[in-house]
Scaffold this active site. Structure first.
Site, PDB file in Angstrom:
ATOM      1  N   GLN A  52      -4.818  -4.791   7.670  1.00  0.00           N
ATOM      2  CA  GLN A  52      -5.426  -5.912   6.943  1.00  0.00           C
ATOM      3  C   GLN A  52      -5.430  -7.235   7.131  1.00  0.00           C
ATOM      4  O   GLN A  52      -5.653  -7.934   7.128  1.00  0.00           O
ATOM      5  CB  GLN A  52      -5.381  -6.063   5.275  1.00  0.00           C
ATOM      6  N   HIS A  92       1.339  -1.253  -0.227  1.00  0.00           N
ATOM      7  CA  HIS A  92       0.082  -0.011  -0.262  1.00  0.00           C
ATOM      8  C   HIS A  92       0.631   1.067  -0.355  1.00  0.00           C
ATOM      9  O   HIS A  92       2.234   0.850   0.482  1.00  0.00           O
ATOM     10  CB  HIS A  92      -0.847   0.257   1.550  1.00  0.00           C
ATOM     11  N   LYS A 120     -10.581  -0.409  10.481  1.00  0.00           N
ATOM     12  CA  LYS A 120     -10.665  -1.765  10.060  1.00  0.00           C
ATOM     13  C   LYS A 120     -11.264  -2.959  10.684  1.00  0.00           C
ATOM     14  O   LYS A 120     -10.841  -4.267  10.314  1.00  0.00           O
ATOM     15  CB  LYS A 120      -9.828  -2.141   9.296  1.00  0.00           C
ATOM     16  N   CYS A 123      -4.666   2.753  -3.807  1.00  0.00           N
ATOM     17  CA  CYS A 123      -3.825   2.362  -3.058  1.00  0.00           C
ATOM     18  C   CYS A 123      -3.091   2.191  -2.825  1.00  0.00           C
ATOM     19  O   CYS A 123      -1.684   1.839  -2.513  1.00  0.00           O
ATOM     20  CB  CYS A 123      -4.337   3.618  -0.950  1.00  0.00           C
TER      21      CYS A 123
HETATM   22  N1  C6P Z   1      -6.205   0.396   2.977  1.00  0.00           N
HETATM   23  C1  C6P Z   1      -8.290   0.738   1.267  1.00  0.00           C
HETATM   24  O1  C6P Z   1      -9.662   0.356   1.028  1.00  0.00           O
HETATM   25  P1  C6P Z   1      -4.858   3.618   6.789  1.00  0.00           P
HETATM   26  O2  C6P Z   1      -5.949   5.072   5.758  1.00  0.00           O
HETATM   27  O3  C6P Z   1      -4.072   4.109   7.317  1.00  0.00           O
HETATM   28  O4  C6P Z   1      -5.819   3.548   8.356  1.00  0.00           O
HETATM   29  O5  C6P Z   1      -4.742   2.409   6.487  1.00  0.00           O
HETATM   30  C2  C6P Z   1      -3.440   2.419   5.481  1.00  0.00           C
HETATM   31  C3  C6P Z   1      -3.194   0.821   5.144  1.00  0.00           C
HETATM   32  C4  C6P Z   1      -2.259   0.463   5.119  1.00  0.00           C
HETATM   33  N2  C6P Z   1      -2.123  -0.708   4.648  1.00  0.00           N
HETATM   34  C5  C6P Z   1      -2.632  -1.700   3.850  1.00  0.00           C
HETATM   35  C6  C6P Z   1      -2.335  -2.697   3.711  1.00  0.00           C
HETATM   36  C7  C6P Z   1      -4.129  -0.571   3.903  1.00  0.00           C
HETATM   37  O6  C6P Z   1      -4.441  -1.557   3.304  1.00  0.00           O
HETATM   38  C8  C6P Z   1      -4.215  -0.059   4.200  1.00  0.00           C
HETATM   39  C9  C6P Z   1      -5.831   0.985   3.801  1.00  0.00           C
HETATM   40  C10 C6P Z   1      -7.739   0.940   2.659  1.00  0.00           C
HETATM   41  O7  C6P Z   1      -7.416  -0.749   0.750  1.00  0.00           O
HETATM   42  C11 C6P Z   1      -7.429   2.346   2.919  1.00  0.00           C
HETATM   43  S1  C6P Z   1      -6.958   3.193   0.771  1.00  0.00           S
END
Ligand code: C6P
Length: 424
Positions: A203, A123, A226, A367
């Site tokens: 995740q 990501h 999440k 992302c």
């Molecule tokens: N992925 C998705 O729809 P945050 O936004 O900081 O809570 O998480 C960031 C993040 C970091 N690593 C991984 C593997 C992720 O999947 C995510 C967040 C969401 O896939 C929002 S972009």
């Protein structure tokens, strides 16, 4: 507690919503999950009874709020089997946590020529902070590729790691492919050159048992939102000795023991990294979310998602002429995330069509632009599952994809006929 998704659903008020006249089917859990009424109530209760700042007052409310806030660190530490609650730093989210390690550990401990190994499936939150260190410290970021089935090329990783490697940063589970990486194997490779291992658990942590001691890693980042918790609070766990190596960069209230005009004495762990008034209500919400997941049982969460993924992939076979899906076929190597495309259809159009049928999925590049470029696609549709999803929802979802595919075929045939037509 015996796992029953139908009973679990009763705790989630949002799941009662109608969308475009249809009952909501929420398959966008990798973006954020819904919150059980226990979490919503706990946050409301905090504001109604305990609202006060933490570590800044001797009065009763401040003491009570401080206890709740400290307890949330303990609950979180136990959930991932940390050595101590002092190793748990509350941040804004996983992104904030990864930035915190990159800058606070990286700026202090890296030198020009050092290397950071990450993977092509990361990501942006576990890619861009490290890339900034290329500019700030003159280090080099290297990317491990994936096999055609979406698993990591471990042999390539092994070849890439050398005495210049100081950090290996890897996601526990890909938010697109669903791939679960073999972190223990990566730790072994890292230890041979004394590199540290940073795991993006955004995740992974919500969907499977995670034990930081067993994994042998140095840092773990994840987000409350999440995993049934509120938005605005995340976690950075770090081994105590690693946290001691970090410099506080975002500093101010809460981060110090004493300040004179000539000197600063930083606060104990974890407070020296929790700058300013923290998300106290969020920490209460996170605590209750973890407690909820603990009662459900993380093994049950994992097993349920394996079953839903197995069922989805089986039903996808019915549409295999029109559908392409990504990630490992082997279920032991993947979580409850299924990304796909429909031949000839734009991913956003598919997402919108599903929305009109009451089904929430995510569309776009999620992302992970470099991963999508690597897969040779401009985007994908992603369905992602959680504890409250049930097989009947998958049936409606796959049947809806069939309808969308059929309608698209009819429309394209109609267009061909229309183009041939010379009758004016
Ligand atoms: N992925 C998705 O729809 P945050 O936004 O900081 O809570 O998480 C960031 C993040 C970091 N690593 C991984 C593997 C992720 O999947 C995510 C967040 C969401 O896939 C929002 S972009």
């Amino acid at each position: 507690m015996k796992f029953n998704p139908y009973t679990i659903r009763e705790d989630f008020p949002t799941l009662n919503r109608m969308v475009h006249g249809k009952p909501l089917i929420y398959l966008d859990n990798a973006a954020t999950t819904h919150k059980p009424k226990q979490v919503i109530e706990a946050i409301k209760d905090f504001y109604e009874k305990y609202n006060s700042n933490v570590h800044r007052g001797v009065h009763t409310l401040s003491q009570e709020a401080s206890s709740l806030y400290e307890e949330a660190h303990e609950v979180t530490a136990k959930f991932i089997n940390a050595y101590s609650w002092e190793e748990v730093i509350f941040t804004k989210n996983a992104t904030d946590s990864l930035n915190l390690v990159a800058y606070s550990w990286g700026l202090k401990n890296l030198k020009p020529g050092d290397e950071i190994v990450i993977t092509i499936m990361e990501h942006h939150s576990n890619m861009l902070p490290w890339r900034n260190l290329e500019l700030l410290k003159g280090v080099k970021v290297k990317y491990v590729d994936i096999n055609d089935d979406g698993t990591l090329k471990y042999d390539e990783l092994e070849r890439m790691v050398n005495e210049r490697t100081k950090i290996i940063a890897v996601t526990l589970m890909s938010n697109v492919l669903g791939t679960i990486n073999d972190v223990k194997r990566i730790v072994k490779i890292a230890r041979e050159v004394n590199a540290i291992v940073v795991v993006d658990g955004a995740q992974g942590v919500p969907h499977m048992p995670v034990n930081v001691r067993e994994l042998g890693i140095d840092f773990l980042a994840f987000s409350a939102h999440k995993m049934l918790g509120p938005t605005g609070i995340g976690v950075l766990w770090g081994k105590k000795e690693r946290l001691e190596e970090m410099m506080p960069l975002k500093v101010g209230g809460g981060t110090i023991k004493d300040v004179t005009l000539d000197s600063v004495e930083w606060n104990d762990l974890p407070w020296r990294f929790e700058d300013g008034t923290p998300n106290i209500a969020g920490s209460v919400g996170l605590s209750v979310a973890i407690e909820y997941l603990r009662k459900v049982g993380m093994e049950n969460v994992r097993q349920h998602e394996i079953e839903l993924t197995r069922y989805t992939l089986k039903r996808f076979e019915e549409l295999k002429d029109a559908l392409t899906w990504y990630g490992p076929q082997e279920l032991s190597m993947r979580g409850g995330i299924v990304s796909f495309n429909i031949e000839g259809l734009d991913h956003h159009a598919v997402g919108k069509a599903l929305d009109l049928l009451g089904i929430a999925v995510r569309t776009g590049m999620h992302c992970t632009h470099p991963l999508h470029y690597r897969l040779g696609i401009k985007g994908s549709v992603r369905a992602s599952f959680y504890i409250y999803n049930v097989k009947e929802e998958i049936d409606t979802f796959v049947d809806s994809l069939r309808t969308i595919t059929n309608v698209a075929n009819i429309l394209s045939l109609a267009q061909i006929d229309r183009d041939r037509c010379t009758c004016g």
